[in-house]
Design an enzyme around this catalytic site. Sequence first.
Site, mmCIF file in Angstrom:
data_model
loop_
_atom_site.group_PDB
_atom_site.id
_atom_site.type_symbol
_atom_site.label_atom_id
_atom_site.label_comp_id
_atom_site.label_asym_id
_atom_site.label_seq_id
_atom_site.Cartn_x
_atom_site.Cartn_y
_atom_site.Cartn_z
ATOM 1 N N CYS A 100 7.071 -24.211 -19.638
ATOM 2 C CA CYS A 100 7.287 -22.863 -19.136
ATOM 3 C C CYS A 100 6.344 -22.591 -17.971
ATOM 4 O O CYS A 100 5.396 -23.327 -17.737
ATOM 5 C CB CYS A 100 7.048 -21.849 -20.244
ATOM 6 S SG CYS A 100 8.175 -22.035 -21.650
ATOM 7 N N GLY A 104 11.110 -23.501 -15.930
ATOM 8 C CA GLY A 104 11.930 -22.933 -16.994
ATOM 9 C C GLY A 104 13.028 -22.075 -16.422
ATOM 10 O O GLY A 104 12.761 -21.196 -15.596
ATOM 11 N N ASN A 118 2.533 -21.128 -22.122
ATOM 12 C CA ASN A 118 3.065 -22.443 -21.754
ATOM 13 C C ASN A 118 2.435 -23.460 -22.687
ATOM 14 O O ASN A 118 1.223 -23.622 -22.713
ATOM 15 C CB ASN A 118 2.712 -22.749 -20.296
ATOM 16 C CG ASN A 118 3.100 -24.153 -19.850
ATOM 17 O OD1 ASN A 118 2.555 -24.666 -18.894
ATOM 18 N ND2 ASN A 118 4.047 -24.768 -20.533
ATOM 19 N N GLY A 119 3.271 -24.152 -23.466
ATOM 20 C CA GLY A 119 2.748 -25.135 -24.415
ATOM 21 C C GLY A 119 3.499 -25.059 -25.721
ATOM 22 O O GLY A 119 4.596 -24.506 -25.815
ATOM 23 N N TYR A 122 6.256 -35.639 -12.793
ATOM 24 C CA TYR A 122 7.587 -35.037 -12.690
ATOM 25 C C TYR A 122 7.611 -33.517 -12.743
ATOM 26 O O TYR A 122 8.241 -32.871 -11.910
ATOM 27 C CB TYR A 122 8.479 -35.610 -13.802
ATOM 28 C CG TYR A 122 9.795 -34.899 -13.993
ATOM 29 C CD1 TYR A 122 10.769 -34.911 -12.996
ATOM 30 C CD2 TYR A 122 10.083 -34.219 -15.175
ATOM 31 C CE1 TYR A 122 11.991 -34.255 -13.171
ATOM 32 C CE2 TYR A 122 11.298 -33.571 -15.360
ATOM 33 C CZ TYR A 122 12.245 -33.589 -14.364
ATOM 34 O OH TYR A 122 13.433 -32.947 -14.533
#
Length: 499
Positions: free
Chosen positions: A34, A61, A135-136, A280
């Site tokens: 995210c 996201g 985020n995670g 990436y």
Amino acid sequence: MMPNQSLSFEQGNPISYQDQNDFHHLPDKPEEACGVFGLYAPEEDVAKLTYFGLYALQHRGQESAGIATFEGDQVYCYKDMGLVSQVFNNDILRKLPGTLAVGHTRYSTTGSSLKVNAQPALAKTRLGTLALAHNGNLVNTVELRQELTKRGVNFNTTTDSEMIALAIASEVDSGKDWLKAAISAFELCTGAYSLVIGTPEGLMGVRDTNGIRPLVIGTLNEGTTRYVLASETCGLDIIGAEYLRDVEPGELVWITEDGLASFHWAQKPARKLCIFEMIYFARPDSLMHDETLYSYRLRLGEQLAVESYVEADLVMGVPDSGVPAAIGFSRKSGVPYGEGLIKNRYVGRTFIQPTQHMRESGIRMKLNTLKDVLTGKRVIIVDDSIVRGTTSRKIVKALRDAGATEVHMRISSPPVTHPCFYGIDTDTQDQLIAATKSVKDIEKQIGVDSLAYLSWEGMLKVTGENPNSFCSACFTGDYPISIPEDVKRSKLILENAKI
């Protein structure tokens, strides 16, 4: 705003619109984590700046987006399913006033892809409402939910992000201030989390003990220095903020009218940044280790050429993420670089199903070949990873149909053999092609003349950093944060079968 949507506000209460849209897709890549964003800037239009910050982080996201703003004790929140540009417009942003803001763009890794699970997550406390963007992924959600249930906490969603917010709220309601409550809550949480948290008193930025997901600090200098938090530096660039530094593993930064204060709350922080962020996930123009990730990806390609050179007429990348490594491969090998695939960047998602003939033609809604470039050529095609192999097979077929006489695939990362538990949505292990097949078997399945992956050692070597400071568990199965057995069983199917 659509006729069936509404946005209203009550003093001291967060209000957000809910709907029932649901998006399902299954691409042949690990799904991004995210994106989180936040800033404290009383002189600025914080909602609009947050919109643009999220716009720059859209690659992290694409399921939902949300913004919460704070004006004194009043919290305004709007979130919905869709891309940032689809969720927000000027009318909505004008209804999000405040001095600080928290924003989020989501891909679900815990909790279904439903509007109710969109972030920021909100929680009421005796000191006011908090808004949290995460985020995670936590790995102890079962235990944390049990602990919060014992405390009489009620849940509105199925996300671990809401659990973190509710854990902080529970600690606040026990009598602690914002900072002490947050630190106490983090001690209950195990896993990966980079957080931006808004409160009526200030803005927090937090990373877990290992710093698995990124979080950076920037400054806005318009007379008074103001601070910005973002998952990546590209989120700073778009609003004219200057990169200051990373939030460190195990650090909490507290941003108020008085400036920025730092608290190192973890006992033994040990940096383990996700290496896939560099390969990436993060945008190539984002900075990590004082350079753009484009530069790192060039070196991946150069190392790949050293390890797995093959004679060819043309090197090309799978757009867009394979291109920097392809350029690096070309520079090191001397094989000319060219474009053989063109990406339709405006295809988006569609609910209109393609015809059977279109399905059989494969990837052409997103990628199309340049036949005059490819005809009669021996081609090296470079990509950043292979997860299932379905897209790779279609790309190889398209190149051969366009007249390529040989197709050699080179991958600028090692084989993905293990799932991620720290905020990346990967398949169960039995769906990862490299976990079930040898390189030769994959070579045959995707239809290439040869296939080679970058070595794990080569990938880490060209970071120029301490190789022990990265999480590369998706390649090795060496997880830096212990995974509970019940969580392991949900994804590590092959290991379970061996027991």
